[in-house]
Structures are given as C-alpha cells and as structure tokens.
Design a protein around this motif. Structure first.
Motif, PDB file in Angstrom:
ATOM      1  N   UNK A 229      19.776  10.052  -8.147  1.00 55.05           N
ATOM      2  CA  UNK A 229      20.786   9.337  -8.917  1.00 55.05           C
ATOM      3  C   UNK A 229      21.926  10.256  -9.324  1.00 55.05           C
ATOM      4  N   UNK A 230      22.896  10.448  -8.406  1.00 55.52           N
ATOM      5  CA  UNK A 230      23.994  11.368  -8.729  1.00 55.52           C
ATOM      6  C   UNK A 230      24.846  10.898  -9.906  1.00 55.52           C
ATOM      7  N   UNK A 231      24.908   9.584 -10.128  1.00 59.46           N
ATOM      8  CA  UNK A 231      25.734   9.091 -11.246  1.00 59.46           C
ATOM      9  C   UNK A 231      25.143   9.534 -12.589  1.00 59.46           C
ATOM     10  N   UNK A 232      23.826   9.376 -12.758  1.00 60.62           N
ATOM     11  CA  UNK A 232      23.207   9.854 -14.001  1.00 60.62           C
ATOM     12  C   UNK A 232      23.445  11.355 -14.169  1.00 60.62           C
ATOM     13  N   UNK A 233      23.371  12.089 -13.064  1.00 62.02           N
ATOM     14  CA  UNK A 233      23.585  13.540 -13.134  1.00 62.02           C
ATOM     15  C   UNK A 233      25.008  13.850 -13.603  1.00 62.02           C
ATOM     16  N   UNK A 234      25.989  13.135 -13.043  1.00 59.94           N
ATOM     17  CA  UNK A 234      27.387  13.350 -13.447  1.00 59.94           C
ATOM     18  C   UNK A 234      27.607  12.962 -14.910  1.00 59.94           C
TER      19      UNK A 234
ATOM     20  N   UNK B   2       0.775  -1.242   0.000  1.00 55.33           N
ATOM     21  CA  UNK B   2       0.000   0.000   0.000  1.00 55.33           C
ATOM     22  C   UNK B   2       0.804   1.287   0.000  1.00 55.33           C
ATOM     23  N   UNK B   3       2.126   1.192  -0.144  1.00 50.83           N
ATOM     24  CA  UNK B   3       2.946   2.415  -0.190  1.00 50.83           C
ATOM     25  C   UNK B   3       2.806   3.050  -1.575  1.00 50.83           C
ATOM     26  N   UNK B   4       2.473   4.321  -1.610  1.00 50.78           N
ATOM     27  CA  UNK B   4       2.158   4.989  -2.880  1.00 50.78           C
ATOM     28  C   UNK B   4       3.170   6.064  -3.279  1.00 50.78           C
ATOM     29  N   UNK B   5       4.223   6.210  -2.478  1.00 55.25           N
ATOM     30  CA  UNK B   5       5.260   7.190  -2.823  1.00 55.25           C
ATOM     31  C   UNK B   5       6.618   6.586  -2.473  1.00 55.25           C
ATOM     32  N   UNK B   6       7.540   6.656  -3.420  1.00 56.49           N
ATOM     33  CA  UNK B   6       8.847   6.049  -3.165  1.00 56.49           C
ATOM     34  C   UNK B   6       9.991   6.923  -3.645  1.00 56.49           C
ATOM     35  N   UNK B   7      11.042   6.891  -2.843  1.00 57.38           N
ATOM     36  CA  UNK B   7      12.277   7.562  -3.202  1.00 57.38           C
ATOM     37  C   UNK B   7      13.276   6.435  -3.455  1.00 57.38           C
ATOM     38  N   UNK B   8      13.742   6.335  -4.690  1.00 58.62           N
ATOM     39  CA  UNK B   8      14.615   5.224  -5.060  1.00 58.62           C
ATOM     40  C   UNK B   8      16.046   5.673  -5.273  1.00 58.62           C
ATOM     41  N   UNK B   9      16.967   5.102  -4.488  1.00 57.25           N
ATOM     42  CA  UNK B   9      18.396   5.399  -4.637  1.00 57.25           C
ATOM     43  C   UNK B   9      19.126   4.330  -5.446  1.00 57.25           C
ATOM     44  N   UNK B  10      18.464   3.247  -5.786  1.00 58.13           N
ATOM     45  CA  UNK B  10      19.146   2.203  -6.566  1.00 58.13           C
ATOM     46  C   UNK B  10      19.281   2.669  -8.014  1.00 58.13           C
ATOM     47  N   UNK B  11      20.409   2.356  -8.641  1.00 59.27           N
ATOM     48  CA  UNK B  11      20.644   2.844 -10.006  1.00 59.27           C
ATOM     49  C   UNK B  11      19.882   2.048 -11.056  1.00 59.27           C
ATOM     50  N   UNK B  12      18.560   2.084 -10.966  1.00 58.77           N
ATOM     51  CA  UNK B  12      17.708   1.459 -11.995  1.00 58.77           C
ATOM     52  C   UNK B  12      16.583   2.431 -12.329  1.00 58.77           C
ATOM     53  N   UNK B  13      15.912   2.175 -13.433  1.00 56.09           N
ATOM     54  CA  UNK B  13      14.698   2.920 -13.780  1.00 56.09           C
ATOM     55  C   UNK B  13      13.507   2.039 -13.448  1.00 56.09           C
ATOM     56  N   UNK B  14      12.999   2.130 -12.219  1.00 52.05           N
ATOM     57  CA  UNK B  14      11.983   1.178 -11.767  1.00 52.05           C
ATOM     58  C   UNK B  14      10.605   1.429 -12.389  1.00 52.05           C
ATOM     59  N   UNK B  15       9.795   0.375 -12.414  1.00 53.06           N
ATOM     60  CA  UNK B  15       8.428   0.451 -12.925  1.00 53.06           C
ATOM     61  C   UNK B  15       7.464   0.425 -11.738  1.00 53.06           C
ATOM     62  N   UNK B  16       6.483   1.308 -11.747  1.00 49.58           N
ATOM     63  CA  UNK B  16       5.424   1.253 -10.731  1.00 49.58           C
ATOM     64  C   UNK B  16       4.071   1.402 -11.431  1.00 49.58           C
ATOM     65  N   UNK B  17       3.026   0.836 -10.820  1.00 47.54           N
ATOM     66  CA  UNK B  17       1.693   0.954 -11.440  1.00 47.54           C
ATOM     67  C   UNK B  17       1.154   2.385 -11.330  1.00 47.54           C
ATOM     68  N   UNK B  18       0.116   2.667 -12.123  1.00 47.77           N
ATOM     69  CA  UNK B  18      -0.554   3.962 -12.028  1.00 47.77           C
ATOM     70  C   UNK B  18      -0.997   4.217 -10.593  1.00 47.77           C
ATOM     71  N   UNK B  19      -0.912   5.445 -10.175  1.00 46.60           N
ATOM     72  CA  UNK B  19      -1.347   5.783  -8.819  1.00 46.60           C
ATOM     73  C   UNK B  19      -0.222   5.706  -7.804  1.00 46.60           C
ATOM     74  N   UNK B  20       0.923   5.173  -8.221  1.00 37.68           N
ATOM     75  CA  UNK B  20       2.092   5.149  -7.341  1.00 37.68           C
ATOM     76  C   UNK B  20       3.138   6.090  -7.931  1.00 37.68           C
ATOM     77  N   UNK B  21       3.744   6.915  -7.097  1.00 44.33           N
ATOM     78  CA  UNK B  21       4.776   7.847  -7.549  1.00 44.33           C
ATOM     79  C   UNK B  21       6.142   7.370  -7.090  1.00 44.33           C
ATOM     80  N   UNK B  22       7.117   7.524  -7.953  1.00 42.56           N
ATOM     81  CA  UNK B  22       8.486   7.197  -7.557  1.00 42.56           C
ATOM     82  C   UNK B  22       9.424   8.268  -8.105  1.00 42.56           C
ATOM     83  N   UNK B  23      10.368   8.690  -7.293  1.00 45.48           N
ATOM     84  CA  UNK B  23      11.396   9.636  -7.747  1.00 45.48           C
ATOM     85  C   UNK B  23      12.754   8.978  -7.521  1.00 45.48           C
ATOM     86  N   UNK B  24      13.620   9.139  -8.492  1.00 43.47           N
ATOM     87  CA  UNK B  24      14.938   8.540  -8.415  1.00 43.47           C
ATOM     88  C   UNK B  24      15.986   9.581  -8.011  1.00 43.47           C
TER      89      UNK B  24
END
Lengths: 214, 214
Positions: free
Chosen positions: A199-204, A175-197
């Motif tokens: 990712x300092x490596x992608x930024x660099x 039932x968690x609907x908001x996630x902060x992801x530090x793992x270096x992947x582009x994760x998939x979540x269903x509609x209604x769930x928000x995830x923000x990555x």
C-alpha cells in the motif's frame, strides 16, 4: 523418530518471521560481496538492529555460529532460506487485471525469487480470453478448479477496493492461505490465513505528516 | 499568541503517525457508508485495534469526541487529514524508469490521493527524452534544478538495487526529506529524512514460512 521437538510455526513469534526475509536479503548481499563470515554486530549494522536482537531471533532456528567467531554467511543463508520455504517455487494467481493488475504481472521481481504468477482472473467479460504475456485471463468461475489443478498457494488481489474483501473470502474458501493484497482496504481473514498489504498510499500519507511544517 | 503549545512532529510517537493513514481510510469508508458518528469500539473493530489504543492515539491531536457519544466521523476525518497534511497536493519525482518505474507511473492510485509524479529521471541515455504519458524522461543531471523548480518533496526510487542507495543519497543531498523506495534493499537515510519501502517480495517471503508445512 527423535526426542527433539521439530521446529514448527507455532513456536516462533510472527514478528521474528517477518524479519527473516530481511536477514536472507542481507546475507545474500554479503555473500555477493565475498563476505564469508559475519558477526551479529555487522549484521545488526546492516539491518539497523542490535546484535542481541539478532542473536535472539536466530536462536529460534538453531545454533548457527560459534561464540565470538561470527556466523558462516553461506550456511546461515541456506538454513534461513530453508526455514522460510524459499528453496522451492510457489504458484500464485492474480485476481483483477486492470491497470494495477497488469503492472503486477509486469513486475520483474516475482519470478526470479521463485514466485510464479501462473493464472490471472477478472470479472469483466471484455477481459476474458485476453493474453498478457504468457497468461490468458480467465473468468472468476474458473478460480476453484484452477487453484486445485495448478497447486496455487498464494493469491494476489488487485481488484477495486469495493470487491477486495469478497475476492479474499472466495480465495480463503478455495483453500488459499497466503495473500498479497494491493487493494486499499484493511481486509479481514480467518485464523490460519496470512495476508500482507502492499500500500504505497498509506506509506506516503505517513510521511507527509513530517513534511507539512517544513 | 497562545499558551497552548502547538502540536508538532516531535510530540507524537512515529508508530502513532504510521497508524493515522489507516484511521483516515477507515473514516472515509464509514462516511461513504453514511455513518456520521463512530465509537472507539466500532473503529477498533474496523482497524483490529483496542478501543483504548484508539482513544490514546487520537488524544495526541485533540479532544474529538464527547465521553460516551463517539466521534463525529466527518469532523474527525477532516482533522486527521489536516494533521497528516493531506489537504494539499504533494509533488514527487520518480527515479528509474525501467519496467518497475513504468508500472509505478501507471499506478492509478497516486493522483487521486494528491500525490503527483511531476518528473521522471533515468541514467540510461536511450531513455532520455522518451515520453510516458505526460512525462518526458530527464537525465539525472537535471534532478537538482527540477526538484527546486517543481517544489518536489517526495522521491520515488525504482532503480536497480545496486544503485538505489546512491540515488537516495543524491535525493537527500538535494533536500528531499521523504522517499518511497521500491528497490529491494534496506536503505540508510540520515535523521530527519523518512523512507518507506514497498517490497512485495519480502511480504511474500514472510508468508511461505507458514505455507511450507501444509
């Protein structure tokens, strides 16, 4: 009972919602500097946006300023904090307590902003029961009851890339609907769930393109 | 000597450059899973983009695939890593060695990706000379000679918000053209300098909007 439709998530483009925290931060800065009224022009300079864009963004949430008089900083800040749900505390849990997870627990920014990490989980038996600050690392099996009991609404994922999607799926299932992801992947979540990555490596890696020919 | 204009930074929109690291990561994942050829359709599913967008992005950098046959994963990965300048190591320095700065030094992701933090600076006299791993914290006065001697091309800023713009201005003055900013501000840099902000609080605040009515 009212004829005015209440403002709901559906009406506002996500790109606008993504900008609101930057407004909140800019307005907080202005307030601390003693500024009480700000024009869309000044706010635009602060945020590197056009005044028209700012007026359009804010118009989704009400009429905050009088034409030609600017916005009252304090009032606009309070309103936007309310729109974003920042007037309350949000409980989060951390999954993955390796080096990165420990760095996240020690990150000084979360608590003052109302984001409390109230539980930490790891799959390694050697870590279970270990204390980090006020947290005691729990086994993944306790994820579901802990999320329920502690009203955890945000998951912070710091497991290795190979396990991140699996952990994210579990959190979604509980039932968690908001996630902060530090793992270096582009994760998939269903509609209604928000995830923000985060990712300092992608930024660099997006900057070295411009460095390489210098 | 050639009539074909060399690919330069100016020709490619920044939004495309920002996506390239995600291509690199996706292609690396595919390669590890033994995939040798990938269609723009498959790559699109991986990256949540349309096949047309992917073909357009990649067309800036050459002709990587034969019509209808897909892209050779290994070749495309090598080419994009070269485009992004990821085949070499990049030296960076950290400015600000408080709790956040220490967490950054301990972040396990930088070195394996070719980003080495080779120097750390702080303005607090109590910190100067303290060792963290293989680094010895240096005074800000040594920023300029160290940047020159160690060929530091990237600045990582982890000072308090109130000092961040000042530190960024100093780094710009000493010729640093790429910066990773962890301070919770929206910093200003001149044209020709790139800065990316790592800001988990903004990310969290953009999700609570969607949580608050649940």
């Amino acid at each position: 009972m009212t004829d005015i439709p209440s403002e709901t998530a559906e009406h506002v483009p996500e790109v606008v919602v993504l900008r609101l925290p930057q407004y909140v931060r800019a307005l907080g800065d202005l307030l601390r500097r003693g500024v009480t009224v700000v024009s869309s022009h000044q706010l635009g300079e602060h945020l590197q946006m056009t005044p028209a864009q700012i007026r359009k963004d804010l118009s989704y949430f009400g009429r905050f300023g009088k034409q030609g008089r600017g916005y009252p900083v304090n009032y606009l800040l309070d309103e936007l904090r309310q729109v974003l749900g920042l007037e309350r505390k949000w409980n989060s849990c951390l999954v993955g307590v390796g080096r990165l997870g420990r760095a996240i627990i020690n990150y000084p920014g979360f608590t003052p902003e109302g984001f409390n990490i109230v539980a930490a989980f790891d799959s390694s038996p050697a870590e279970i029961g270990v204390s980090i600050g006020s947290l005691v690392i729990q086994p993944i099996a306790e994820l579901e009851p802990t999320i329920r009991e502690r009203d955890i609404r945000i998951g912070i994922v710091a497991v290795p890339a190979s396990h991140a999607q699996e952990v994210i799926d579990q959190l979604v299932g509980f039932g968690v609907k908001a996630m902060l992801n530090y793992a270096p992947i582009g994760p998939q979540v269903p509609d209604g769930v928000r995830i923000r990555n985060v990712d300092p490596i992608l930024a660099l890696q997006s900057m070295t393109y411009y460095l390489k020919d210098n």
